[in-house]
Design a protein around this motif. Structure first.
Motif, PDB file in Angstrom:
ATOM      1  N   UNK A 169       0.845  -1.182   0.000  1.00 37.35           N
ATOM      2  CA  UNK A 169       0.000   0.000   0.000  1.00 37.35           C
ATOM      3  C   UNK A 169       0.884   1.236   0.000  1.00 37.35           C
ATOM      4  N   UNK A 170       0.595   2.141  -0.895  1.00 36.75           N
ATOM      5  CA  UNK A 170       1.423   3.333  -1.049  1.00 36.75           C
ATOM      6  C   UNK A 170       0.521   4.565  -1.136  1.00 36.75           C
ATOM      7  N   UNK A 171       1.117   5.758  -1.165  1.00 30.85           N
ATOM      8  CA  UNK A 171       0.305   6.973  -1.311  1.00 30.85           C
ATOM      9  C   UNK A 171      -0.503   7.006  -2.603  1.00 30.85           C
ATOM     10  N   UNK A 172      -0.089   6.183  -3.598  1.00 29.89           N
ATOM     11  CA  UNK A 172      -0.806   6.147  -4.877  1.00 29.89           C
ATOM     12  C   UNK A 172      -1.921   5.110  -4.899  1.00 29.89           C
ATOM     13  N   UNK A 173      -1.975   4.262  -3.883  1.00 30.47           N
ATOM     14  CA  UNK A 173      -2.995   3.210  -3.852  1.00 30.47           C
ATOM     15  C   UNK A 173      -4.397   3.820  -3.779  1.00 30.47           C
ATOM     16  N   UNK A 174      -5.302   3.290  -4.599  1.00 29.99           N
ATOM     17  CA  UNK A 174      -6.673   3.787  -4.598  1.00 29.99           C
ATOM     18  C   UNK A 174      -7.534   3.010  -3.604  1.00 29.99           C
ATOM     19  N   UNK A 175      -8.415   3.699  -2.888  1.00 31.05           N
ATOM     20  CA  UNK A 175      -9.289   3.069  -1.893  1.00 31.05           C
ATOM     21  C   UNK A 175     -10.739   3.465  -2.133  1.00 31.05           C
ATOM     22  N   UNK A 228      -3.050   0.868  -8.604  1.00 33.11           N
ATOM     23  CA  UNK A 228      -3.075   1.770  -9.763  1.00 33.11           C
ATOM     24  C   UNK A 228      -3.853   3.043  -9.567  1.00 33.11           C
ATOM     25  N   UNK A 229      -4.040   3.503  -8.347  1.00 31.07           N
ATOM     26  CA  UNK A 229      -4.807   4.718  -8.110  1.00 31.07           C
ATOM     27  C   UNK A 229      -6.289   4.423  -7.977  1.00 31.07           C
ATOM     28  N   UNK A 230      -7.086   5.476  -7.860  1.00 31.96           N
ATOM     29  CA  UNK A 230      -8.527   5.331  -7.668  1.00 31.96           C
ATOM     30  C   UNK A 230      -9.144   4.599  -8.861  1.00 31.96           C
ATOM     31  N   UNK A 256     -24.000   1.093   0.337  1.00 33.10           N
ATOM     32  CA  UNK A 256     -23.435   2.415   0.092  1.00 33.10           C
ATOM     33  C   UNK A 256     -22.002   2.255  -0.390  1.00 33.10           C
ATOM     34  N   UNK A 257     -21.577   3.209  -1.206  1.00 34.48           N
ATOM     35  CA  UNK A 257     -20.180   3.247  -1.666  1.00 34.48           C
ATOM     36  C   UNK A 257     -19.597   4.589  -1.273  1.00 34.48           C
ATOM     37  N   UNK A 258     -18.459   4.547  -0.569  1.00 34.02           N
ATOM     38  CA  UNK A 258     -17.814   5.778  -0.148  1.00 34.02           C
ATOM     39  C   UNK A 258     -17.109   6.473  -1.297  1.00 34.02           C
ATOM     40  N   UNK A 259     -16.568   7.648  -1.015  1.00 31.96           N
ATOM     41  CA  UNK A 259     -15.795   8.379  -2.021  1.00 31.96           C
ATOM     42  C   UNK A 259     -14.525   7.610  -2.359  1.00 31.96           C
ATOM     43  N   UNK A 260     -14.096   7.672  -3.607  1.00 33.15           N
ATOM     44  CA  UNK A 260     -12.813   7.067  -3.989  1.00 33.15           C
ATOM     45  C   UNK A 260     -11.694   8.029  -3.610  1.00 33.15           C
ATOM     46  N   UNK A 261     -10.640   7.481  -2.992  1.00 31.80           N
ATOM     47  CA  UNK A 261      -9.536   8.308  -2.510  1.00 31.80           C
ATOM     48  C   UNK A 261      -8.210   7.645  -2.871  1.00 31.80           C
ATOM     49  N   UNK A 262      -7.136   8.397  -2.814  1.00 30.93           N
ATOM     50  CA  UNK A 262      -5.787   7.882  -3.039  1.00 30.93           C
ATOM     51  C   UNK A 262      -4.994   7.926  -1.744  1.00 30.93           C
ATOM     52  N   UNK A 267      -8.042   6.486   3.555  1.00 30.59           N
ATOM     53  CA  UNK A 267      -9.028   5.401   3.491  1.00 30.59           C
ATOM     54  C   UNK A 267     -10.198   5.667   4.438  1.00 30.59           C
ATOM     55  N   UNK A 268      -9.910   6.265   5.580  1.00 28.01           N
ATOM     56  CA  UNK A 268     -10.970   6.554   6.563  1.00 28.01           C
ATOM     57  C   UNK A 268     -12.016   7.495   5.969  1.00 28.01           C
ATOM     58  N   UNK A 269     -11.573   8.423   5.115  1.00 28.73           N
ATOM     59  CA  UNK A 269     -12.531   9.354   4.491  1.00 28.73           C
ATOM     60  C   UNK A 269     -13.545   8.600   3.644  1.00 28.73           C
ATOM     61  N   UNK A 270     -13.080   7.597   2.909  1.00 32.39           N
ATOM     62  CA  UNK A 270     -13.998   6.801   2.093  1.00 32.39           C
ATOM     63  C   UNK A 270     -15.003   6.070   2.974  1.00 32.39           C
TER      64      UNK A 270
END
Length: 524
Positions: A169-175, A228-230, A256-262, A267-270
């Protein structure tokens, strides 16, 4: 377990298949192959637990077969059947760690002993693998739980668990977080395990992964992520459809589906945005998938607040008092238009309002001396229980509409009921669930002697008081049985029977079916 016998001699294969009691050893399926290539094909399709193979075979020998299967079926036990002249082959087999062998000509006792040992080792491997899977699932659940909390408070633990699970998991990982809310609280871990496995297989197509945690009994949280990002809109649409299809067999559900984030730090925001959406799901149809876009990004409480809801109750009560069915229906239509897909209210606020509306309905029913309805909403306690179990606003509103319609129907057909009879029936409606309810208790309530109450009730209604009480309890039991969430033992107690066997006998006498058979018939 499955066994594959690979040998180019038919007599050897058939002799092995018929000479031993494989069932007693735990072998329930036996496959045969007449050469190594055919054995490889069968092994790929059937994934046998044990392969009993000749070393020398046409097209592909036993050693080549094992080499091909090493990666495909690493836990399958291999037993070679070899002659004295096959020593060089056996050396190669030992290098492959396939060290079990039996010498030809075959001795059935030796074969049985060797296969039994292979089965024991195979079972040990399976137990070990199951323990590893359980540990991995527990670790995943711990990580999934931490992702429902702010990253800054648990970053060390999250990173440690990610390493333990070999997740990059990296800063570029999409969640993106999905939450599925089920109506049922039943223990369905086996079914959820299947969905988790199916999801992981499905997400591999998009180079993504997931972790899962069950929360508050009915909420199933899936954190989906990839390197590969969001994920794109098309990928999200595919995942949406996957979840709907997987959970359809569970009955009523919302998603429900949360917001997509990088980045794992977000991840908590999603998750938080998915929580807001699932809280709004009460106001939508079952099976709906909501996002923060669908729900306006959160709650914007209606300016009128609870005061407006109190005015709603007053308007409904006035229409009922006037015995104006058209006005009541017009009011209910307006209420539905006002609160369906409403983002400005909390579910509990609406339920509080509808509690007052149900009570207004019951007040009029009692005033007009109409019989209690059959929906289980004929007392304050039963209304509260119904509201707690109500899954969507549509269900809640439909029930109120139906109760209103039935009450006006009864009003139109009703003949004024004797006041004593009405009080007796009303008392039974409120206390039928007590196994201590007695004729004396009822007679005390109406201030008459027990013998007089029995005679009076029979003369006025044509049935004895006991017959009426039994009939009332059985009808309640029938409706409870039509809901699969209710356990039969609990139903017995709810309708006033402390003895389950006596309840079953009474129910069968009344309906002609046992409670379990009745449920099977009603639920198909």
């Amino acid at each position: 377990m499955k066994l594959l016998i690979a040998d180019d001699e038919l007599l050897t294969r058939e002799g092995l298949a018929s000479s031993l009691d494989w069932e007693s050893m735990g072998i329930h399926q036996i496959f045969q192959a007449d050469d190594g290539l055919r054995a490889l094909h069968i092994a790929k399709l059937q994934e046998p637990d044990i392969i009993l193979s000749d070393i020398r075979m046409p097209r592909m020998n036993g050693i080549e077969l094992v080499e091909k299967l090493t990666e495909l079926l690493p836990d399958t036990s291999i037993i070679f059947m070899s002659g004295y002249s096959d020593k060089e082959y056996l050396k190669a087999a030992i290098k492959l760690k396939a060290i079990d062998y039996v010498e030809k000509p075959l001795n059935p006792e030796e074969v049985q002993k060797t296969v039994a040992e292979a089965i024991r080792r195979r079972q040990q491997v399976l137990r070990s693998r199951q323990n590893e899977d359980l540990l991995s699932m527990e670790t995943e659940s711990n990580l999934a739980l931490l992702l429902t909390k702010p990253y800054r408070d648990h970053c060390g633990e999250i990173e440690a668990l990610s390493r333990e699970l070999s997740l990059r998991l990296s800063p570029e990982s999409g969640f993106v977080t999905y939450i599925v809310k089920l109506r049922t609280e039943e223990p369905i871990s086996v079914l959820i395990k299947g969905i988790r496995e199916n999801l992981k297989g499905f997400l591999k197509n998009f180079h993504m992964n997931s972790v899962y945690i069950r929360m508050h009994a009915v909420h199933h949280v899936f954190h989906v992520f990839g390197e590969g990002g969001a994920p794109s809109a098309a990928v999200l649409s595919s995942i949406d459809f996957f979840f709907k299809e997987q959970f359809r067999p569970f009955g009523l559900f919302v998603m429900s589906r949360g917001d997509t984030v990088n980045g794992i730090a977000r991840a908590y925001h999603s998750y938080a945005s998915a929580v807001v959406a699932i809280q709004n799901s009460f106001f939508f149809h079952a099976g709906t998938l909501l996002t923060s876009e669908d729900t306006g990004g959160g709650y914007t409480f209606a300016a009128e607040g609870p005061a407006g809801l109190e005015n709603d109750t007053g308007s409904f009560a006035e229409a009922l008092e006037a015995k104006d069915q058209n006005r009541c229906q017009s009011f209910l239509d307006g209420l539905h238009q006002k609160y369906y897909k409403n983002y400005g209210m909390l579910p509990n606020q609406i339920k509080d309002a509808y509690y007052r509306l149900f009570n207004a309905l019951n007040d009029c029913r009692q005033k007009w001396k109409l019989s209690a309805d059959s929906a289980g909403t004929d007392s304050s306690e039963s209304i509260i229980e119904y509201l707690e179990n109500c899954f969507t606003y549509e269900e809640l509103h439909h029930t109120l509409e139906e109760r209103t319609r039935l009450m006006f129907q009864r009003l139109e057909l009703s003949v004024p009921e004797d006041n004593v009879i009405f009080l007796i029936k009303e008392y039974i409606a409120k206390h039928y669930g007590s196994d201590l309810l007695s004729i004396k208790e009822i007679s005390d309530y109406v201030h008459l002697s027990a013998s007089y109450v029995c005679t009076y009730f029979k003369n006025q209604t044509g049935q004895t008081l006991n017959q009426y009480l039994t009939e009332y309890r059985m009808e309640k039991a029938m409706r409870l049985l039509e809901d699969a969430r209710n356990q039969i033992a609990d139903i017995s107690a709810k309708v006033g029977y402390s003895n389950g066997n006596y309840f079953s006998k009474s129910f069968k006498k009344f309906t002609g079916l046992t409670p379990s058979k009745y449920r099977e018939k009603m639920l198909g």
